[in-house]
Design a protein around this motif. Structure first.
Motif, PDB file in Angstrom:
ATOM      1  N   GLU A  76      -9.895   4.841  -5.829  1.00 40.14           N
ATOM      2  CA  GLU A  76      -8.534   4.339  -5.770  1.00 40.14           C
ATOM      3  C   GLU A  76      -8.117   4.192  -4.307  1.00 40.14           C
ATOM      4  O   GLU A  76      -8.502   4.970  -3.450  1.00 40.14           O
ATOM      5  N   SER A  77      -7.314   3.165  -4.053  1.00 41.94           N
ATOM      6  CA  SER A  77      -6.827   2.941  -2.693  1.00 41.94           C
ATOM      7  C   SER A  77      -5.887   4.064  -2.285  1.00 41.94           C
ATOM      8  O   SER A  77      -5.036   4.502  -3.069  1.00 41.94           O
ATOM      9  N   ASP A 116      -9.922   6.521   7.018  1.00 52.94           N
ATOM     10  CA  ASP A 116     -10.739   5.928   5.960  1.00 52.94           C
ATOM     11  C   ASP A 116     -12.121   5.547   6.482  1.00 52.94           C
ATOM     12  O   ASP A 116     -12.249   4.681   7.348  1.00 52.94           O
ATOM     13  N   ARG A 145       0.814  -1.219   0.000  1.00 58.31           N
ATOM     14  CA  ARG A 145       0.000   0.000   0.000  1.00 58.31           C
ATOM     15  C   ARG A 145       0.849   1.272   0.000  1.00 58.31           C
ATOM     16  O   ARG A 145       0.309   2.366   0.064  1.00 58.31           O
ATOM     17  N   ASP A 176     -10.180  -1.011   3.952  1.00 54.22           N
ATOM     18  CA  ASP A 176     -10.460  -1.844   2.775  1.00 54.22           C
ATOM     19  C   ASP A 176     -11.889  -1.690   2.247  1.00 54.22           C
ATOM     20  O   ASP A 176     -12.223  -2.299   1.228  1.00 54.22           O
TER      21      ASP A 176
END
Length: 492
Positions: free
Chosen positions: A305-306, A262, A174, A298
């Motif tokens: 997009e991550s 997140d 990541r 996740d």
């Protein structure tokens, strides 16, 4: 005497053994009481005990004092206390007043964990999806691998090396290069957050927290006697949140910041790549340690997009990162982790081993197997959550259009604004009587906040979510002074 978290500002505290009439009146909110007043007051106190804002074993104020603080008659308070005693939520002690307690059959644990299962009750008080079939497969695989570990003592203070290696590899993929020495395996994300906060905070230190905030972070702050500095955050905060955190940390000389970068629980807010960089640089300049709870990282639901982990934007040691398998996989898999520098990992591992020895080796072996298929599990989980989110949003829009609902780009819950005059505490209590268990909005606040908000997880199957809306319609009618009635038609 430990009196709970010290909250910077006018919100005050609730102690574990007594509470003042003024504080209890503030928590209940005199404007939320309705006829019959004594029943409404009893319901409000019961709700405070149920969701943990008022502890078990707390002495309630004298009847005359609470009556004055609420602007009601002493007879009303006396009747409310009597109702609580009859229902098992309070006990009168000779010469020492009335004290809160839990009924033996309540199914409530008075902490931010789910209560016991009850037939016929739809429980959305927590946000946790059902387990995928890969969980059973992972534990079957773990049992086949267990014999080769039986020759050792079975203790893994840092966590199984194979598991720490897999976790480190995922961070590296990541964009945050990580070695196994920078990973500590914990009991869920809660264990990781607790370990991180304990590593950086002393009693009286100021902790900046996003607001609303995950309740377990507040519980840890209560134990550590930290001074909370709440900073408002919602889906539209964006860079404004970063600016507010910078100002709050500077003005209060904060020691640490707790943030969910997140899909924050409960709002679903996410920090952009630029905001992540700005936030970490700001905290780094002020020597404020960031505890980043990334358990939901996740669960992007709209093909975004991550984003890189928060720690990728700062010097080593600026950010302590917490993660787990409980949100993306299943809460029954109690495996989490803390990503930090090796010296911090060593200290927290020593403290954790004193608390619980070591984690189950079988669980760690199963976690290895789950991490090997995590991308597959997550892809399917995103499809499920997206469908459930959209179904819940549509049902609320059709049947409770007066509610303020903003659609989050990921995560597991909606953060709903209730119509003017509707109390989350009263609504939750009414809904439970109809068979729907929820968490009050104020459980996510530091002090008396968010009684006009309600978190609705979309982790349950669509038929259950539609049934929940059906029950909320009935509960809303009851709260508006009308008798709850059977909905005109089913939503399923």
């Amino acid at each position: 005497m430990n009196s709970g978290p010290l909250i910077t500002g006018p919100m005050g505290t609730v102690g574990p053994t007594t509470t003042s009439a003024e504080r209890l009146a503030e928590l209940i909110g005199a404007d939320t009481l309705h006829a019959p007043m004594y029943a409404s007051l009893a319901s409000g106190i019961q709700g405070l005990v149920r969701d943990g804002r008022l502890g078990v074993g707390v002495r309630l104020p004298a009847e005359r004092e609470l009556a004055a603080a609420l602007g009601v008659s002493r007879v009303t308070v006396s009747a409310a206390y009597g109702r609580l005693r009859e229902a098992g939520w309070a006990d009168a002690r000779q010469g020492s007043g009335t004290w809160t307690q839990l009924p033996a059959t309540s199914g409530v644990v008075a902490a931010w964990v789910p209560g016991g299962e009850r037939d016929g009750t739809l429980d959305l008080s927590y946000a946790a999806p059902p387990g995928p079939p890969e969980v059973a497969d992972a534990y079957a695989q773990a049992l086949t691998e267990l014999p080769r570990h039986l020759g050792g003592h079975g203790y893994t203070p840092l966590g199984l090396l194979a598991l720490r290696t897999r976790i480190a590899d995922r961070y590296t993929a990541r964009g945050l290069p990580t070695t196994p020495e920078q990973v500590l395996v914990t009991c869920g994300a809660g264990g990781a957050v607790s370990a991180a906060l304990r590593a950086v905070l002393d009693a009286g230190d100021r902790l900046v927290v996003e607001h609303p905030v995950w309740p377990n972070a507040l519980d840890v702050a209560r134990e550590l006697r930290a001074r909370l500095v709440p900073v408002s955050r919602d889906l539209d905060s964006g860079s404004g949140f970063v600016t507010a955190v910078h100002r709050a940390a500077r003005q209060t000389s904060a020691r640490a910041l707790y943030v969910v970068p997140d899909f924050s629980n409960p709002t679903g807010a996410t920090l952009s790549e630029g905001d992540r960089r700005s936030l970490v640089i700001s905290m780094q300049q002020q020597e404020v340690t960031v505890v980043a709870d990334e358990a939901l990282a996740d669960l992007a639901l709209d093909d975004q997009e991550s984003l890189t982990p928060l720690a990728a934007h700062g010097r080593p040691g600026t950010v302590l990162s917490a993660g787990s398998l409980s949100k993306a996989v299943w809460a029954g898999v109690r495996i989490g982790w803390l990503r930090a520098e090796p010296d911090v990992i060593a200290r927290t591992a020593a403290a954790a081993s004193r608390d619980h020895g070591a984690l189950s080796l079988v669980d760690q072996l199963a976690a290895c197997a789950l991490l090997d298929v995590l991308d597959v599990v997550v892809a399917r989980r995103r499809v499920q959550l997206r469908a459930q989110r959209d179904a819940l949003v549509a049902a609320l829009g059709e049947h409770l259009p007066e509610w303020g609902v903003t659609v989050p780009p990921g995560g597991q819950s909606l953060w709903c604004r209730l119509p003017a005059g509707v109390s989350s505490s009263v609504l939750v209590d009414t809904a439970e009587q109809l068979g729907l268990r929820l968490a009050t909005g104020s459980r996510f606040g530091a002090g008396h906040a968010f009684d006009d908000m309600l978190r609705l997880p979309f982790t349950a199957p669509v038929p259950d979510l539609l049934r929940a809306v059906e029950l909320l319609v009935a509960a809303s009618s009851a709260c508006a002074g009308r008798s709850p009635s059977t909905p005109r038609r089913h939503l399923v």
